[in-house]
Design a protein around this motif. Structure first.
Motif, PDB file in Angstrom:
ATOM      1  N   GLU A  24       0.906  -1.217  -0.164  1.00 33.89           N
ATOM      2  CA  GLU A  24      -0.096   0.051   0.111  1.00 33.89           C
ATOM      3  C   GLU A  24       0.840   1.030  -0.024  1.00 33.89           C
ATOM      4  O   GLU A  24       2.036   1.158   0.674  1.00 33.89           O
ATOM      5  N   SER A  26       1.531   5.444   0.976  1.00 33.66           N
ATOM      6  CA  SER A  26       1.120   6.246   1.707  1.00 33.66           C
ATOM      7  C   SER A  26       0.247   7.517   1.019  1.00 33.66           C
ATOM      8  O   SER A  26       0.844   7.763  -0.147  1.00 33.66           O
ATOM      9  N   ARG A  32       1.984  11.065   9.671  1.00 33.78           N
ATOM     10  CA  ARG A  32       2.322   9.662  10.218  1.00 33.78           C
ATOM     11  C   ARG A  32       2.873   9.309  11.505  1.00 33.78           C
ATOM     12  O   ARG A  32       3.562  10.222  11.977  1.00 33.78           O
ATOM     13  N   ASP A  59      -2.385   0.214  10.052  1.00 32.90           N
ATOM     14  CA  ASP A  59      -1.652  -0.853   9.303  1.00 32.90           C
ATOM     15  C   ASP A  59      -2.238  -2.167   9.560  1.00 32.90           C
ATOM     16  O   ASP A  59      -1.346  -3.122   9.340  1.00 32.90           O
ATOM     17  N   SER A  60      -2.906  -2.255  10.618  1.00 33.25           N
ATOM     18  CA  SER A  60      -3.301  -3.538  11.144  1.00 33.25           C
ATOM     19  C   SER A  60      -4.914  -3.538  11.699  1.00 33.25           C
ATOM     20  O   SER A  60      -5.304  -2.552  11.677  1.00 33.25           O
ATOM     21  N   THR A  83      -9.831  -1.159   9.456  1.00 33.51           N
ATOM     22  CA  THR A  83      -8.521  -0.609   9.597  1.00 33.51           C
ATOM     23  C   THR A  83      -8.618   1.009   9.857  1.00 33.51           C
ATOM     24  O   THR A  83      -7.461   1.702   9.590  1.00 33.51           O
ATOM     25  N   GLU A 130      -1.937   8.421   9.501  1.00 31.86           N
ATOM     26  CA  GLU A 130      -1.496   6.964   9.433  1.00 31.86           C
ATOM     27  C   GLU A 130      -0.778   6.566  10.568  1.00 31.86           C
ATOM     28  O   GLU A 130       0.158   7.113  10.696  1.00 31.86           O
ATOM     29  N   TYR A 132       1.255   3.587  12.124  1.00 35.13           N
ATOM     30  CA  TYR A 132       2.059   2.353  11.745  1.00 35.13           C
ATOM     31  C   TYR A 132       2.415   1.537  12.958  1.00 35.13           C
ATOM     32  O   TYR A 132       3.112   2.148  13.867  1.00 35.13           O
ATOM     33  N   ARG A 136       7.853   0.319   8.478  1.00 35.15           N
ATOM     34  CA  ARG A 136       7.230   0.936   7.406  1.00 35.15           C
ATOM     35  C   ARG A 136       7.892   0.492   6.108  1.00 35.15           C
ATOM     36  O   ARG A 136       9.105   0.290   5.900  1.00 35.15           O
ATOM     37  N   THR A 140       6.549   4.170   1.623  1.00 28.87           N
ATOM     38  CA  THR A 140       6.048   5.346   2.787  1.00 28.87           C
ATOM     39  C   THR A 140       7.167   6.059   2.797  1.00 28.87           C
ATOM     40  O   THR A 140       6.815   7.494   2.918  1.00 28.87           O
TER      41      THR A 140
END
Length: 302
Positions: A24, A26, A32, A59-60, A83, A130, A132, A136, A140
């Motif tokens: 994916e 960013s 971030r 991201d989870s 998510t 975003e 994380y 990363r 990103t």
């Protein structure tokens, strides 16, 4: 890999345009936040604002029924996805207020949860965050480098503009030399009767005038502080159109602190070509480190 080595490696990737398969990309302009298992720092702070949307992308996978949001009943929307989390605070939140947000993850890996601090801003919200948990992707980092380069170019442009301002004469000669005027000059309009004032305004607008030149617009407001309140100094301003787009505020000028029972003048100048200045705008002014806000609706320009 050491930090200097990584920077060199990243630079090679950016210049060579190497293609790396990643799950994916960013999103451009997104803030971030990186979580680590041994992170002992205070909870990251995120700016939110009444009526404006803030979206958090993780991201989870989230444990959707385990979201803890302090003051949840004061949000118009709390939409938890697999998510993602979208938040829209209601008009009942006040500037400077803080709400704790706790998110838990489904996979059981560490960190198993994260705590974030939502701080209410009078007029601005961070639209996209975003978060994380693990390492990363290179992609990103590439996007972040592009964002930093764009921000650097913006800052360089702003510096160039400030330097030009220093070399430009003041007064009418300055307006002519900067090509802000055509043969019609600057047009103005008294909009006091048209403007709407929010019920919770900390100050009262006694008169409102709007101006337009070839390159920008300005709003001049005469304000008075309501009885029993301390002096007020404007710290920031936004001019937002009906569709939600904001004009770029260039200057915020105030004659001086406005004491209780007295009048004070505030001028907001924004970058706006003629086409961008059409329609109805909402003007917000706020003080530094304080909850007092003034909102004026139905602001129009000549």
């Amino acid at each position: 890999m050491s930090s200097p080595s990584f920077v060199v490696f990243l630079g090679l990737l950016l210049t060579s345009g190497a293609s790396v398969a990643q799950p994916e990309a960013s999103a451009p302009g997104a803030r971030r936040i990186e979580l680590t298992p041994d992170d002992v720092l205070s909870a990251p702070e995120i700016a939110i604002s009444a009526g404006l949307s803030t979206i958090l992308v993780f991201d989870s996978d989230l444990t959707r029924d385990a979201v803890e949001l302090e003051g949840r009943d004061r949000f118009d929307l709390v939409d938890v996805g697999q998510t993602t989390l979208r938040l829209v605070p209601s008009s009942r939140v006040t500037a400077g207020e803080k709400f704790q947000l706790v998110m838990r993850f489904r996979d059981g890996a560490v960190p198993a949860s994260t705590s974030l601090l939502l701080r209410v801003h009078p007029a601005k919200a961070e639209p996209l965050i975003e978060v994380y948990r693990g390492k990363r992707t290179i992609e990103t980092y590439q996007q972040e480098a592009r964002d930093l380069r764009a921000e650097l170019m913006r800052c360089q442009g702003e510096i160039a503009r400030l330097v030009d301002d220093q070399d430009t004469p003041g007064g009418l000669a300055g307006l002519v030399s900067s090509r802000a005027l055509d043969e019609h000059g600057v047009t103005g309009r008294v909009v006091t009767k048209d403007v709407t004032q929010a019920a919770g305004n900390a100050l009262e607008a006694i008169s409102v005038k709007s101006y337009r030149s070839m390159k920008g617009v300005a709003v001049e407001i005469n304000l008075t502080v309501k009885a029993g309140a301390p002096a007020w100094v404007a710290k920031g301003a936004t001019l937002r159109g009906k569709a939600g787009a904001e004009l770029k505020v260039l200057r915020l000028w105030q004659q001086g602190p406005i004491p209780m029972g007295e009048f004070g003048r505030v001028v907001v100048e924004a970058d706006a070509p003629t086409a961008a200045a059409q329609g109805v705008f909402s003007l917000k002014l706020w003080e530094a480190d304080g909850p007092r806000v003034i909102t004026l609706g139905n602001v129009t320009f000549p």
